[in-house]
Design an enzyme around this catalytic site. Structure first.
Site, PDB file in Angstrom:
ATOM      1  N   ARG A  49     -58.800  23.931 -13.920  1.00 57.86           N
ATOM      2  CA  ARG A  49     -57.498  24.601 -13.973  1.00 57.86           C
ATOM      3  C   ARG A  49     -56.709  24.310 -12.698  1.00 57.86           C
ATOM      4  O   ARG A  49     -57.274  24.245 -11.609  1.00 57.86           O
ATOM      5  CB  ARG A  49     -57.686  26.113 -14.114  1.00 57.86           C
ATOM      6  CG  ARG A  49     -58.479  26.536 -15.335  1.00 57.86           C
ATOM      7  CD  ARG A  49     -58.813  28.006 -15.240  1.00 57.86           C
ATOM      8  NE  ARG A  49     -59.673  28.447 -16.341  1.00 57.86           N
ATOM      9  CZ  ARG A  49     -60.248  29.632 -16.398  1.00 57.86           C
ATOM     10  NH1 ARG A  49     -60.059  30.515 -15.413  1.00 57.86           N
ATOM     11  NH2 ARG A  49     -61.015  29.954 -17.421  1.00 57.86           N
ATOM     12  N   ASP A  51     -53.095  25.460 -10.425  1.00 59.57           N
ATOM     13  CA  ASP A  51     -52.206  26.597 -10.214  1.00 59.57           C
ATOM     14  C   ASP A  51     -50.757  26.235 -10.486  1.00 59.57           C
ATOM     15  O   ASP A  51     -50.398  25.067 -10.651  1.00 59.57           O
ATOM     16  CB  ASP A  51     -52.326  27.093  -8.769  1.00 59.57           C
ATOM     17  CG  ASP A  51     -53.690  27.647  -8.443  1.00 59.57           C
ATOM     18  OD1 ASP A  51     -54.341  28.169  -9.371  1.00 59.57           O
ATOM     19  OD2 ASP A  51     -54.101  27.552  -7.273  1.00 59.57           O
ATOM     20  N   TYR A 109     -58.884  15.643  -5.212  1.00 58.27           N
ATOM     21  CA  TYR A 109     -57.504  16.104  -5.076  1.00 58.27           C
ATOM     22  C   TYR A 109     -56.809  15.308  -3.987  1.00 58.27           C
ATOM     23  O   TYR A 109     -57.405  14.975  -2.952  1.00 58.27           O
ATOM     24  CB  TYR A 109     -57.458  17.585  -4.687  1.00 58.27           C
ATOM     25  CG  TYR A 109     -57.630  18.547  -5.839  1.00 58.27           C
ATOM     26  CD1 TYR A 109     -56.525  19.051  -6.532  1.00 58.27           C
ATOM     27  CD2 TYR A 109     -58.892  18.972  -6.224  1.00 58.27           C
ATOM     28  CE1 TYR A 109     -56.680  19.942  -7.579  1.00 58.27           C
ATOM     29  CE2 TYR A 109     -59.058  19.867  -7.280  1.00 58.27           C
ATOM     30  CZ  TYR A 109     -57.945  20.341  -7.945  1.00 58.27           C
ATOM     31  OH  TYR A 109     -58.106  21.223  -8.986  1.00 58.27           O
ATOM     32  N   ARG A 196     -55.620  24.216  -0.844  1.00 57.21           N
ATOM     33  CA  ARG A 196     -54.418  24.723  -0.181  1.00 57.21           C
ATOM     34  C   ARG A 196     -54.777  25.526   1.068  1.00 57.21           C
ATOM     35  O   ARG A 196     -54.053  25.480   2.071  1.00 57.21           O
ATOM     36  CB  ARG A 196     -53.590  25.557  -1.149  1.00 57.21           C
ATOM     37  CG  ARG A 196     -52.945  24.736  -2.264  1.00 57.21           C
ATOM     38  CD  ARG A 196     -52.293  25.623  -3.302  1.00 57.21           C
ATOM     39  NE  ARG A 196     -51.275  26.478  -2.712  1.00 57.21           N
ATOM     40  CZ  ARG A 196     -50.715  27.516  -3.343  1.00 57.21           C
ATOM     41  NH1 ARG A 196     -51.111  27.832  -4.567  1.00 57.21           N
ATOM     42  NH2 ARG A 196     -49.793  28.236  -2.747  1.00 57.21           N
TER      43      ARG A 196
END
Length: 269
Positions: A49, A51, A109, A196
């Protein structure tokens, strides 16, 4: 029949990946398009998932269906009903043991950060931004403590639903290309907001607000309140999901970011 899809999306218009009651997510749009093409509801299972505001270059999902179509038809047919900010890149029949989430052994990522005295209107939502120069050597040195298996509780959102905060970080690379700094994070899995939160800490070190050793202290503390604030989602991309070779999952197309991605080399352990 199990069908896997590679999905690319611009996360700006959506409220994250996961379906919500009042819609507005990537999953909602993809399942609506699949239903329109297949003329029957189809539920997607996703590799990871993302954000609100986070983008997908190499997201992977699967569905189970009795409908038989060619790979080309799945791609073109589904894309016909998708908004321009989401596009299926490939479709492939998979054996029953394949699972988009549980068969994955790693995720990669990217974070793209624009360093400029003033923000760029053309990069809004597509790149993070800082207005002061950063010390890349300091950030690289600080990131070294994160490699390996660790309890990443200090970088975990309070809303995280992962069963364990222990993850294996395989690789963190930081490279500069003109006014952009490109970060690559590769791990077996990530916690909610983990990248993040790591970005917030690395940028704080790069700005000289904390010494290099501070990040290892935060990691060891396992206390979220000791870390830097969560960094903006704008420049975060789910770039690649790793699967066993036996499934022959197609590689993501990583050159689609407008300013170019510097990671022409494959991620290696």
């Amino acid at each position: 029949m199990r069908i896997a899809f590679g999905v690319q999306y611009d996360g700006r218009p959506f409220r994250g990946w996961q379906s919500q009651r009042d819609g507005g997510t990537v999953q909602d749009e993809l399942e609506r398009a699949l239903c329109a093409f297949a003329q029957t509801p189809l539920k997607t299972i996703v590799a990871g998932r993302t954000d609100t505001g986070v983008h997908g270059l190499g997201q992977v999902v699967h569905i189970d269906t009795e409908l038989e179509r060619t790979e080309f038809s799945w791609v073109r047919g589904t894309n016909t009903f998708l908004p321009e900010t989401i596009a299926v890149q490939w479709a492939k029949p998979m054996p029953e043991p394949f699972h988009a989430r549980f068969s994955a052994f790693e995720r990669t990522y990217f974070y793209v950060l624009h360093v400029s005295a003033v923000r760029s209107a053309m990069l809004a939502g597509l790149s993070g931004w800082v207005h002061t120069p950063l010390d890349l050597d300091a950030m690289r040195a600080a990131a070294a403590c994160l490699i390996g298996e660790h309890d990443f509780s200090a970088f975990r959102s309070s809303q995280c639903q992962a069963k364990t905060p222990v993850k294996q970080m395989h690789q963190i690379d930081i490279r500069q290309q003109g006014s952009f700094i490109h970060f690559r994070f590769r791990a077996n899995a990530f916690l909610h907001h983990m990248v993040r939160n790591l970005m917030g800490c690395l940028v704080a070190v790069g700005r000289g607000r904390y010494p290099v050793e501070w990040l290892s202290e935060v990691l060891a503390s396992r206390e979220r309140h000791l870390a830097a604030p969560t960094f903006m989602p704008d420049g975060l991309y789910l770039a690649q999901v790793g699967y066993p070779e036996k499934f022959a999952v197609p590689a993501a197309t990583l050159a689609s970011v407008p300013w170019g991605v510097v990671w022409s080399d494959p991620a290696t352990s």
